[in-house]
Design an enzyme around this catalytic site. Structure first.
Site: not given
Length: 301
Positions: A14, A103, A105-110, A112, A144
């Site tokens: 995201k 990780m 990164g502010g992308l919400g990977g974990g 998501s 998130d």
């Protein structure tokens, strides 16, 4: 016949098109406003039922022990809820992951990844939880997670869990990874963090979009100034990408993005990125790809 495996299930990243901190609750959590935008850059997860009730991550993830992984923790919560509802143990699950989202990164990977695990396990186990129930189940693990279960462009408030669907921009993004991992507590704990941005409304955002047609023009990211001060590579990435449009950090960092009107323009920017940075392009998504894929049962192997 009940399915026993679902493979190639996406866990998309995201972007925060803006991110305002409007206050702080008595328990220390910050009150936020944001628009969450899904993009088509994603981790990929593979699920196989077990018959012994165990939940096992079969892929090594550097720096993330299995017992701390949000995927595993989320599945344990769902297994507990399954037992309460059905009076017996959940079947268990093997989970493999192809991890490409960084990780910190502010992308919400974990988050998501955990949301995808909840949605797929709810389906494979036939647990019977609604979308709202899955969102509530995931919230204690990460603010998130409810958004990724919600699964569409959303105006977010509270700590990020109060969501309303909102039309998002149809565009491409170039995303830079500055090469640092930004710990969220360091940003929210900074003394100079802006915590009193004036609240906006969903209509403020929608009105701006209709008038200006700028995906990243509305508002700002209140966390960006702190992250740029503490992590100079973030500031450098914002400055460089800003040559090609409005550049903004997502989440608490470290990734920085810029919106482009076409894939060819995104490719032009990517061709100029200095070799010291990892960069990629991504398309905006109106909804979580797992919604349609679950209807088609993902790819069963």
């Amino acid at each position: 016949m009940a399915r026993t495996s679902l493979h190639n299930c996406p866990a998309p990243a995201k972007l925060n098109l803006f991110l305002h901190v409007t206050g702080r609750r008595p328990d220390g959590y910050h009150l936020l406003q944001s628009v969450f935008q899904l993009i088509d850059r994603a981790d990929t997860l593979h699920f196989d039922l077990r018959d012994d009730g165990r939940i096992v991550r079969t892929t090594e993830v550097p720096g993330v022990p299995q017992e701390q992984d949000l995927i595993v923790r989320a599945l344990h919560l769902l297994a507990d809820e399954y037992r309460r509802r059905h009076g017996r143990a959940a079947p268990g699950m093997d989970v493999a992951i192809d991890k490409i989202l960084p990780m910190g990164g502010g992308l919400g990977g974990g988050s998501s990844d955990a949301a995808t695990a909840l949605m797929v396990a709810n389906h494979l186990w036939q647990a019977g939880l609604s979308r709202d129930e899955l969102m509530a189940l995931g919230l204690p693990l990460g603010a998130d997670i409810p958004f990724f279960v919600f699964g569409e462009t959303a105006f977010a408030e509270g700590v990020g869990e109060a969501l309303q669907s909102v039309p998002g921009p149809d565009c491409w993004y170039v995303v830079l990874e500055p090469g640092v991992s930004v710990p969220t507590p360091a940003i929210f704990g900074a003394a100079d963090l802006t915590r009193d941005s004036k609240p906006v409304t969903i209509s403020d955002f929608s009105r701006y979009q209709s008038v200006h047609n700028e995906p990243v023009g509305f508002g700002k990211n209140d966390l960006q100034a702190v992250a740029a001060r503490l992590f100079p590579p973030v500031a450098e990435a914002v400055e460089w990408l800003g040559r090609y449009g409005r550049a903004r950090m997502t989440g608490s960092g470290a990734c920085v993005f810029c919106a482009l009107s076409s894939e060819s323009k995104a490719d032009d920017v990517l061709a100029q990125v200095p070799a010291k940075w990892k960069a990629w392009k991504a398309k905006s998504l109106a909804q979580h790809p797992l919604k349609s894929l679950l209807q088609d049962r993902c790819v069963v192997e």
